[in-house]
Design an enzyme around this catalytic site. Structure first.
Site, PDB file in Angstrom:
ATOM      1  N   CYS A 200      11.801  71.080  42.902  1.00  0.00           N
ATOM      2  CA  CYS A 200      13.240  70.972  43.204  1.00  0.00           C
ATOM      3  C   CYS A 200      14.119  71.686  42.195  1.00  0.00           C
ATOM      4  O   CYS A 200      15.327  71.753  42.367  1.00  0.00           O
ATOM      5  CB  CYS A 200      13.638  69.507  43.280  1.00  0.00           C
ATOM      6  SG  CYS A 200      12.477  68.554  44.247  1.00  0.00           S
TER       7      CYS A 200
ATOM      8  N   HIS B  62      22.106  66.569  40.756  1.00  0.00           N
ATOM      9  CA  HIS B  62      20.869  66.694  41.526  1.00  0.00           C
ATOM     10  C   HIS B  62      20.973  65.724  42.707  1.00  0.00           C
ATOM     11  O   HIS B  62      20.632  66.081  43.822  1.00  0.00           O
ATOM     12  CB  HIS B  62      19.653  66.427  40.640  1.00  0.00           C
ATOM     13  CG  HIS B  62      18.368  66.805  41.291  1.00  0.00           C
ATOM     14  ND1 HIS B  62      18.146  68.070  41.786  1.00  0.00           N
ATOM     15  CD2 HIS B  62      17.253  66.099  41.563  1.00  0.00           C
ATOM     16  CE1 HIS B  62      16.940  68.117  42.327  1.00  0.00           C
ATOM     17  NE2 HIS B  62      16.380  66.936  42.217  1.00  0.00           N
TER      18      HIS B  62
ATOM     19  N   GLU C 226      19.981  59.858  36.737  1.00  0.00           N
ATOM     20  CA  GLU C 226      20.902  60.970  36.493  1.00  0.00           C
ATOM     21  C   GLU C 226      22.238  60.459  35.939  1.00  0.00           C
ATOM     22  O   GLU C 226      22.784  61.027  34.991  1.00  0.00           O
ATOM     23  CB  GLU C 226      21.123  61.754  37.796  1.00  0.00           C
ATOM     24  CG  GLU C 226      22.017  62.972  37.599  1.00  0.00           C
ATOM     25  CD  GLU C 226      22.008  63.921  38.791  1.00  0.00           C
ATOM     26  OE1 GLU C 226      21.566  63.511  39.888  1.00  0.00           O
ATOM     27  OE2 GLU C 226      22.437  65.079  38.619  1.00  0.00           O
TER      28      GLU C 226
ATOM     29  N   LYS D 158      24.017  67.442  48.522  1.00  0.00           N
ATOM     30  CA  LYS D 158      22.834  67.197  49.354  1.00  0.00           C
ATOM     31  C   LYS D 158      23.166  66.253  50.502  1.00  0.00           C
ATOM     32  O   LYS D 158      22.482  66.247  51.527  1.00  0.00           O
ATOM     33  CB  LYS D 158      21.696  66.598  48.517  1.00  0.00           C
ATOM     34  CG  LYS D 158      21.028  67.603  47.585  1.00  0.00           C
ATOM     35  CD  LYS D 158      19.818  67.005  46.884  1.00  0.00           C
ATOM     36  CE  LYS D 158      19.119  68.012  45.987  1.00  0.00           C
ATOM     37  NZ  LYS D 158      19.859  68.307  44.743  1.00  0.00           N
TER      38      LYS D 158
ATOM     39  N   HIS E 189      18.337  68.281  51.061  1.00  0.00           N
ATOM     40  CA  HIS E 189      17.673  68.742  49.836  1.00  0.00           C
ATOM     41  C   HIS E 189      16.842  69.980  50.175  1.00  0.00           C
ATOM     42  O   HIS E 189      15.820  69.882  50.849  1.00  0.00           O
ATOM     43  CB  HIS E 189      16.785  67.623  49.303  1.00  0.00           C
ATOM     44  CG  HIS E 189      16.248  67.862  47.931  1.00  0.00           C
ATOM     45  ND1 HIS E 189      16.133  69.113  47.374  1.00  0.00           N
ATOM     46  CD2 HIS E 189      15.792  66.992  46.985  1.00  0.00           C
ATOM     47  CE1 HIS E 189      15.624  69.009  46.153  1.00  0.00           C
ATOM     48  NE2 HIS E 189      15.410  67.729  45.885  1.00  0.00           N
TER      49      HIS E 189
ATOM     50  N   PHE F 270      10.344  67.127  40.565  1.00  0.00           N
ATOM     51  CA  PHE F 270       9.055  66.465  40.470  1.00  0.00           C
ATOM     52  C   PHE F 270       8.228  67.227  39.428  1.00  0.00           C
ATOM     53  O   PHE F 270       8.306  68.454  39.335  1.00  0.00           O
ATOM     54  CB  PHE F 270       8.309  66.527  41.814  1.00  0.00           C
ATOM     55  CG  PHE F 270       8.644  65.394  42.743  1.00  0.00           C
ATOM     56  CD1 PHE F 270       9.540  64.400  42.398  1.00  0.00           C
ATOM     57  CD2 PHE F 270       8.030  65.316  43.988  1.00  0.00           C
ATOM     58  CE1 PHE F 270       9.830  63.351  43.263  1.00  0.00           C
ATOM     59  CE2 PHE F 270       8.311  64.273  44.861  1.00  0.00           C
ATOM     60  CZ  PHE F 270       9.207  63.299  44.497  1.00  0.00           C
TER      61      PHE F 270
END
Lengths: 90, 402
Positions: B162, B294, B305, B326, B331, B390
Site C-alpha cells: 500500500c 492513509h 495513524e 479512500k 484503496h 502491510f
C-alpha cells in the site's frame, strides 16, 4: 463429525495447533487470550474451522464483537460452530 | 540540492477519468464505490469496490496494444498521457537521456494472472497467449510509459504493497533533487478488481461489505479501488525557465520500516516516517495544514495513524486537518498514494480540502479534524501524504504551495 463432542475435540485441536500447545491443555473455559492467540491467529483459526466443518463463519476482524459469532471462550466457539452446522444441515 | 516541483498530473480512478473530474468529485464528496462488475462476482462475499466504470479500453487502444497491456498498464498510459501533456515537456536529447519512470504497483498484472490461471486450470487449456509474461510483469507499465514517451533515464518499479507509489515518488523526487535528471515521470497504478484479486483479500477478513468509513467509530474495514495517478516531477529552475505551470512543490520525504509485524501497523514506525519527512523538508511541524491520511477504514490503521499524528504534532494535531479520500475512491493499494497526492495538490493550489465521506460517529481514538463529509475551503501552506503498508513499510511525502 456431527456430534457435539467431536466438534469440541476438533476445535480444541485446531486452537492447540495455532497456539503451539497440546490439545489436552485447551480447556473449554479458556479465552483466546488465555491461549495466546492474537487477531491474525484468530483469522487463521476461523479459516480452519470453516474448512473443517464446511461452514461459513460471519466474522470481520475490524469488529469482532459485532460479528454474529461469539469468540469469548472455547465453549462459545464450539456452540457457535454447532449452530452454524445445524443451520447448514437445516 | 535542487528544488522539485510538479508540473503535470494525470489520473483515472473510480471518481473520474482525468484530474478535473476527480478533483470535482472530491470537492463534492462524491462516492465512487459501488457494486463490482466482473466474472464470478457472485462467488465473492465482498461485492463492492471503487471500480473504474464507463471505460472502454478498445476505444483507446488497438488490438496489438491490448494483447500487451494489462488493465494496470492501460490505466498508467492514460494517466501518463494526461500528466505529460499538462507538463508540456517534450522528451528528446539530453532531457530524454536522463529522464525516467519510477512507478509503484503492488500486484502488477493481477487480472492477467487471473485470466490465464482460469484458462489453464478451470477451462483445461494447455496453451496461453505468448505475451502473458510481458503483460503481467510488475514493470510492464513503467516500460510502456518509457517507450511511449522516449524516457531513457533510470526507470523501475517499486513494490511495497500500500505504500508502493509513495516509495516510487520518493525515489523520483530524490533523482530530481540530486540533479541526476531534470525531470521524472512517477506515480503508481493498480488493478486488483477481478475474482482472484478480491478473493485473496477476502481471506484476511478486513474488508467492509458496505462502505469505507475512515475514522468513524462504526467503520468496519477497507474497500478496494483501482486506477492510476501519474505525475511529472521537474527541477524548479528548469520549469521556471520554460514558463511551465507549477502545481505544487515536493519538499521532502521519509521512509521507515516497523520491523515488527507483517500486517499490524506500528505507531512508532508511522511517527518516524512523518517526523522524518518534516525533518527532510526542513519545516516546523506547525506549518503543516493538511495531511492526506492513509485512512484505510480498518480498526487497526485508523487509530494507530491518529495516535502517530498526535505524537508527532503534539497540540498542533488539533489544529491541522486530516482526511482520507479512500472513502471516495477506495484503496488503490500500490497506486493509492498517487491518486491521493491529487488531494494534496488540490489543498495547496486550490485551497480546497477533500473530505472524509461516510463519517457517521466520532471515535475517541480518532479525535482529529478529519474534515467529515463535506469539503472545506482553507489556505494550506504545507501538506503531507501518508502511506503505511502491510509489511510495516512506510513512506510520507511533504509538499508545499508555490
Amino acid at each position: 463429525m456431527t456430534f457435539g463432542q467431536d466438534v469440541e475435540t476438533r476445535v480444541k485441536e485446531i486452537l492447540a495447533e495455532q497456539a503451539l500447545i497440546d490439545a489436552s491443555d485447551v480447556k473449554t473455559t479458556d479465552t483466546l487470550e488465555d491461549l495466546g492467540i492474537d487477531s491474525l491467529g484468530l483469522v487463521e483459526c476461523i479459516f480452519a474451522f470453516e474448512e473443517e466443518f464446511d461452514i461459513s463463519i460471519p466474522f470481520n476482524a475490524n469488529e469482532p464483537d459485532k460479528s454474529d459469532f461469539d469468540i469469548s471462550s472455547v465453549a462459545d466457539i464450539v456452540a457457535g460452530i454447532q449452530r452454524l452446522k445445524a443451520e447448514a444441515a437445516g | 540540492m535542487n528544488r522539485v516541483v510538479i508540473t503535470g498530473a494525470g489520473t483515472i480512478n473510480a471518481l473520474g477519468q482525468d484530474v478535473p473530474q476527480t478533483l470535482e468529485a472530491m470537492r463534492e464528496g462524491r462516492c465512487g464505490i459501488g457494486e463490482l462488475e466482473f466474472r464470478d462476482v457472485d462467488r465473492l462475499s465482498i461485492k463492492i469496490g471503487g471500480q473504474v466504470k464507463g471505460f472502454d479500453p478498445e476505444a483507446v487502444f488497438n488490438r496489438q496494444q491490448l494483447s500487451l497491456y494489462d488493465r494496470f498498464t492501460q490505466f498508467t498510459l492514460i494517466a501518463g498521457a494526461e500528466a505529460i501533456a499538462q507538463s508540456g515537456l517534450r522528451f528528446d536529447g539530453e532531457l530524454a537521456a536522463r529522464a525516467g519512470v519510477v512507478l509503484g504497483t503492488a500486484g502488477g498484472g493481477v487480472s492477467t494472472w487471473d485470466d490465464n490461471y482460469r484458462s489453464v486450470y478451470e477451462d483445461g487449456k494447455n496453451r496461453v497467449h505468448p505475451f502473458v509474461v510481458p503483460k503481467l510483469m510488475n514493470n510492464a507499465a513503467a516500460s510502456h510509459l518509457s517507450m511511449q514517451w522516449n524516457l531513457k533515464g533510470p526507470s523501475f518499479t517499486v513494490s511495497t504493497a500500500c505504500a508502493s507509489s509513495n516509495h516510487a515518488m520518493a525515489q523520483a523526487f530524490q533523482i530530481v533533487r540530486s540533479g541526476m535528471s531534470k525531470a521524472m515521470v512517477t506515480g503508481g497504478s493498480e488493478s486488483m478488481l477481478c475474482f482472484g484479486g478480491v478473493k485473496a483479500w477476502e481471506g484476511l477478513r478486513v474488508m467492509s461489505r458496505d462502505a469505507c468509513r475512515p475514522f468513524s467509530a462504526n467503520r468496519n474495514g477497507m474497500v478496494q479501488g483501482e486506477g492510476a495517478g501519474i505525475f511529472v516531477f521537474e527541477d524548479y529552475d528548469h520549469a521556471r525557465a520554460r514558463g511551465a505551470e507549477i502545481l505544487a512543490e515536493v519538499i521532502g520525504y521519509a521512509m521507515s520500516s516497523d520491523a515488527a509485524d507483517i500486517v499490524m501497523p506500528s505507531k512508532q514506525g508511522a511517527a518516524r516516517a512523518i517526523s522524518g519527512a518534516l525533518a527532510d523538508a526542513g519545516i516546523a511541524r506547525d506549518s503543516v495544514g493538511y495531511i492526506n491520511a492513509h485512512g484505510t477504514g480498518t480498526a487497526a490503521n485508523d487509530k494507530t495513524e491518529c495516535a502517530a499524528v498526535a505524537d508527532v504534532f503534539g497540540t498542533h494535531a488539533d489544529r491541522l486537518m486530516m482526511s482520507s479520500t479512500k472513502s471516495m475512491h477506495g484503496h488503490l493499494i500500490g497506486g493509492t498514494g498517487a491518486v491521493e497526492l491529487l488531494a494534496c495538490i488540490m489543498a495547496l493550489r486550490d485551497g480546497v480540502i477533500a473530505p472524509t465521506i461516510g463519517y457517521e460517529e466520532p471515535d475517541p481514538e480518532c479525535a482529529l479534524d478529519v474534515v467529515p463529509n463535506e469539503a472545506r475551503d482553507a489556505r494550506v501552506d504545507v501538506a503531507l501524504s501518508n502511506a503505511f503498508a502491510f509489511g510495516g513499510l512506510n513512506a510520507v511525502l511533504a509538499l508545499r504551495r508555490v
